[in-house]
Design an enzyme around this catalytic site. Structure first.
Site, PDB file in Angstrom:
ATOM      1  CG  ASP A   1      -5.048  -9.740  23.353  1.00  0.00           C
ATOM      2  OD1 ASP A   1      -5.988 -10.110  24.090  1.00  0.00           O
ATOM      3  OD2 ASP A   1      -4.019 -10.418  23.181  1.00  0.00           O
TER       4      ASP A   1
ATOM      5  CE  LYS B   1      -8.558  -4.066   9.520  1.00  0.00           C
ATOM      6  NZ  LYS B   1      -7.490  -4.211   8.538  1.00  0.00           N
TER       7      LYS B   1
ATOM      8  CB  SER C   1     -17.004  11.271  -7.052  1.00  0.00           C
ATOM      9  OG  SER C   1     -17.804  10.175  -7.426  1.00  0.00           O
TER      10      SER C   1
ATOM     11  N   GLY D   1     -16.070   0.783  -3.720  1.00  0.00           N
ATOM     12  CA  GLY D   1     -16.143   2.191  -3.302  1.00  0.00           C
ATOM     13  C   GLY D   1     -15.793   3.121  -4.449  1.00  0.00           C
TER      14      GLY D   1
HETATM   15  P1  BMP Z   1      -7.774  -2.953  -1.642  1.00  0.00           P
HETATM   16  O1  BMP Z   1      -7.613  -1.507  -2.129  1.00  0.00           O
HETATM   17  O2  BMP Z   1      -6.865  -3.891  -2.361  1.00  0.00           O
HETATM   18  O3  BMP Z   1      -9.192  -3.413  -1.572  1.00  0.00           O
HETATM   19  O4  BMP Z   1      -7.181  -2.998  -0.141  1.00  0.00           O
HETATM   20  C1  BMP Z   1      -7.781  -2.353   0.928  1.00  0.00           C
HETATM   21  C2  BMP Z   1      -6.850  -2.342   2.142  1.00  0.00           C
HETATM   22  O5  BMP Z   1      -7.535  -1.751   3.230  1.00  0.00           O
HETATM   23  C3  BMP Z   1      -6.382  -3.701   2.640  1.00  0.00           C
HETATM   24  O6  BMP Z   1      -5.069  -3.529   3.161  1.00  0.00           O
HETATM   25  C4  BMP Z   1      -7.319  -4.046   3.798  1.00  0.00           C
HETATM   26  O7  BMP Z   1      -6.677  -4.799   4.795  1.00  0.00           O
HETATM   27  C5  BMP Z   1      -7.655  -2.665   4.327  1.00  0.00           C
HETATM   28  N1  BMP Z   1      -8.990  -2.499   4.933  1.00  0.00           N
HETATM   29  C6  BMP Z   1     -10.141  -2.735   4.201  1.00  0.00           C
HETATM   30  O8  BMP Z   1     -10.099  -3.149   3.040  1.00  0.00           O
HETATM   31  N2  BMP Z   1     -11.350  -2.478   4.797  1.00  0.00           N
HETATM   32  C7  BMP Z   1     -11.466  -2.038   6.073  1.00  0.00           C
HETATM   33  O9  BMP Z   1     -12.566  -1.806   6.528  1.00  0.00           O
HETATM   34  C8  BMP Z   1     -10.298  -1.820   6.815  1.00  0.00           C
HETATM   35  C9  BMP Z   1      -9.066  -2.060   6.232  1.00  0.00           C
HETATM   36  O10 BMP Z   1      -7.970  -1.857   6.913  1.00  0.00           O
END
Ligand code: BMP
Length: 262
Positions: free
Chosen positions: A94, A91, A221, A218
């Site tokens: 800078d 992300k 579908s 989330g």
């Molecule tokens: P998880 O499926 O365990 O919730 O992980 C989601 C992944 O996506 C993590 O690596 C997190 O850093 C990344 N992520 C997120 O969850 N939301 C965002 O908006 C952007 C991301 O990069």
């Protein structure tokens, strides 16, 4: 299209999946040999699920303990040996000179794409990142709307754009993704209406990567019907008792939704 885009599309054709694995395993800091154990666990999970995924995303959770040119390179090499593109989720956010070196390091270490934050802007911010990526033939993915509730405070704020129209910040970021040549955008799977709106702005050529499926709320579908191209999934896979089974199930669920929608 960059090497990243090519690799990704090849994987989709060969593996029939739309799942990008977020490999965010946590080290047991303080435990004897915790770095090596983290590497071994990460390699094992990647090996178990590789046939069901089309990419691997790594972030600071692995980068900090494993080290970019140290243990992390074994994971990057594993991913490459499976034909998987590797995304550095730094992300990036800078000014020019430090962005330039960060990007170079990540690409030298074998990452195919990196994620950057458009809040930092183009001139003296992300311009150099896109230039370095182009020189290396790699990709830049832009955050357009994140998956967590607080995203509304920044990505979801109302602003006035260059044309004097009131709009949402994420709409401007979606337009920038197009004009800057991004190879993908991140929009949280928790926000299907925003996915739909962003998809309408960027069209079908720029893929939408959606994290937040499962534990963050989330729904596969809803996200894919709204326009998500790839799901980024972490804990629902690597915390499962059987990661291979979990990855296969998610892959198949997505494919069902895509088939029904076509
Ligand atoms: P998880 O499926 O365990 O919730 O992980 C989601 C992944 O996506 C993590 O690596 C997190 O850093 C990344 N992520 C997120 O969850 N939301 C965002 O908006 C952007 C991301 O990069």
């Amino acid at each position: 299209m960059s090497i990243f885009g090519d690799k990704l599309e090849k994987c989709v054709r060969e593996k029939g999946s739309r799942v990008v694995l977020a490999l965010d395993l946590s080290p047991q800091v303080g435990e004897k040999d915790f770095r090596r154990k983290l590497l071994v666990r990460s390699r094992r999970i990647l090996g178990e699920v590789e046939e069901h995924i089309v990419g691997v995303k790594m972030n600071f959770q692995l980068l900090l303990p494993l080290g970019l040119f140290d243990y992390l390179r074994f994971l990057v090499e594993d991913a490459s040996s499976y034909g998987l593109p590797v995304i550095m989720d730094c992300k990036l956010n800078d000014v020019e000179h430090t962005n330039e070196w960060a990007s170079r390091y990540f690409f030298e270490a074998g990452f195919d794409a990196l994620i950057a934050n458009p809040f930092v802007g183009w001139k003296g911010g992300l311009d150099v990142v896109f230039n370095v990526a182009r020189d290396y033939g790699r990709g830049v993915i832009l955050l357009v709307y994140m998956s967590h509730p607080g995203a509304v405070e920044g990505y979801g704020q109302k602003i006035v754009n260059d044309r004097g129209e009131t709009c949402f910040q994420y709409e401007v970021f979606a337009e920038k993704a197009k004009s800057w040549g991004a190879e993908g955008v991140v929009v949280g799977a928790t926000q299907p209406k925003i996915i739909e709106r962003v998809s309408g702005i960027i069209g079908r050529k720029i893929p939408i990567f959606s994290p937040g499926i499962g534990i963050q709320g989330g729904v596969i579908s809803e996200a894919f019907q709204a326009g998500t191209t790839y799901a980024i999934v972490g804990r629902s896979i690597y915390q499962s008792q059987d990661p291979e089974h979990a990855a296969r199930e998610i892959k198949e669920k997505i494919n069902e939704v895509i088939e029904r929608g076509e």
